[in-house]
Design an enzyme around this catalytic site. Structure first.
Site, PDB file in Angstrom:
ATOM      1  N   ASP A  25       1.147   2.438  -6.811  1.00 11.70           N
ATOM      2  CA  ASP A  25       0.514   1.326  -6.079  1.00 11.70           C
ATOM      3  C   ASP A  25      -0.781   1.702  -5.344  1.00 11.70           C
ATOM      4  OD1 ASP A  25       2.841   0.206  -6.964  1.00 11.70           O
ATOM      5  OD2 ASP A  25       3.697  -0.155  -4.985  1.00 11.70           O
ATOM      6  N   LYS A 131       4.906  -4.418 -11.236  1.00 16.06           N
ATOM      7  CA  LYS A 131       6.289  -4.489 -10.772  1.00 16.06           C
ATOM      8  C   LYS A 131       6.397  -5.432  -9.577  1.00 16.06           C
ATOM      9  CE  LYS A 131       5.775  -0.324  -7.903  1.00 16.06           C
ATOM     10  NZ  LYS A 131       6.099  -0.895  -6.578  1.00 16.06           N
ATOM     11  N   VAL A 159       1.375   5.233  -2.472  1.00 10.22           N
ATOM     12  CA  VAL A 159       1.657   4.535  -1.216  1.00 10.22           C
ATOM     13  C   VAL A 159       2.687   3.414  -1.462  1.00 10.22           C
ATOM     14  CG1 VAL A 159      -0.629   4.993  -0.238  1.00 10.22           C
ATOM     15  CG2 VAL A 159      -0.289   2.922  -1.584  1.00 10.22           C
ATOM     16  N   THR A 160       3.394   3.012  -0.389  1.00  8.61           N
ATOM     17  CA  THR A 160       3.516   3.764   0.850  1.00  8.61           C
ATOM     18  C   THR A 160       4.755   4.634   0.750  1.00  8.61           C
ATOM     19  OG1 THR A 160       4.744   1.962   1.923  1.00  8.61           O
ATOM     20  CG2 THR A 160       2.356   2.011   2.261  1.00  8.61           C
ATOM     21  N   CYS A 164       7.517   2.002  -1.382  1.00 11.46           N
ATOM     22  CA  CYS A 164       7.513   2.029  -2.844  1.00 11.46           C
ATOM     23  C   CYS A 164       7.655   3.433  -3.427  1.00 11.46           C
ATOM     24  CB  CYS A 164       6.251   1.345  -3.360  1.00 11.46           C
ATOM     25  SG  CYS A 164       6.258  -0.439  -3.041  1.00 11.46           S
TER      26      CYS A 164
END
Length: 225
Positions: A25, A131, A159-160, A164
């Site tokens: 992410d 996702k 992150v974070t 995640c």
């Protein structure tokens, strides 16, 4: 083979042909000053601080022939895969998913804020999965894509940390992967949450895999050479 020095005087042994670097992410809404998280008051400077390390790891993975996987957290444009419980929680936090943000609709596929930051732009042939869940495997085909490539070992950054990244680490372990987390390749918006997650991963005799540093991974390249 790569031999990566890890915390607790441990070593993570992996074959590059069966190893993937998973970038969790690293999206504009999470990392940039003008993204949703930054505008809503999160300390995105902590996320920005890991970019050089993550970029170095990405270069390492590409040079060594590792599989590379990028994940993006968010939802379809019609929000059909956004659970009502998650929507309400995001509203309570002050940044309701799917509403207008500084970089388009917040956490919505196809919006500018949903994209990976330019420093880590995926290349052709690298895995990119969207996702709608905190973990990287539930709600995506990441496990199937890794399986087709014969991947057994995973290197996590992104992150974070406590959300995640940790969710993905736990899912990966339950699926049978060997997992190592790069401590200075992950970030939370609060340092104490990041530190607590690292303690959790190493708890109970390193119950949740290995922990390493970006420098240790880069050093394994020199050792292999």
């Amino acid at each position: 083979m790569l031999s990566i020095a890890a915390s607790g005087d441990r070593t993570f042994e992996c074959d590059p042909k069966h190893t993937a670097l998973v970038l969790i992410d690293m999206q504009r809404d999470f990392v940039e000053d003008g993204g949703a998280c930054g505008v809503l008051g999160a300390n995105v400077k902590l996320a920005q601080a890991i970019i050089p390390n993550v970029a170095a790891l990405l270069g390492f993975a590409r040079e060594m022939g590792l599989c590379v996987a990028h994940t993006r957290y968010g939802f379809k444009r019609d929000l059909s895969n956004l659970a009502e419980s998650v929507r309400l929680q995001s509203k309570d936090a002050g940044g309701e998913y799917g509403t207008q943000g500084p970089l388009g609709l917040m956490y919505v596929e196809g919006e500018p804020g949903f994209e990976i930051i330019p420093q880590l732009t995926p290349r052709a042939g690298e895995i990119v999965v969207n996702k709608p869940t905190f973990g990287a495997f539930v709600g995506s085909d990441l496990h199937a894509q890794l399986g087709r490539r014969g991947i057994t070992h995973l290197i996590f950054c992104g992150v974070t940390t406590q959300c995640c990244v940790e969710s993905s680490v736990r899912e990966a372990l339950d699926l049978g992967y060997f997992v190592i987390t790069v401590e200075d390749g992950c970030a939370a918006f609060e340092q104490d949450l990041h530190d607590a997650t690292m303690r959790t991963i190493s708890s109970e005799g390193h119950l949740f895999g290995w922990i390493t540093s970006a420098a240790s991974i880069l050093a394994s390249r020199r050792a292999a050479a």
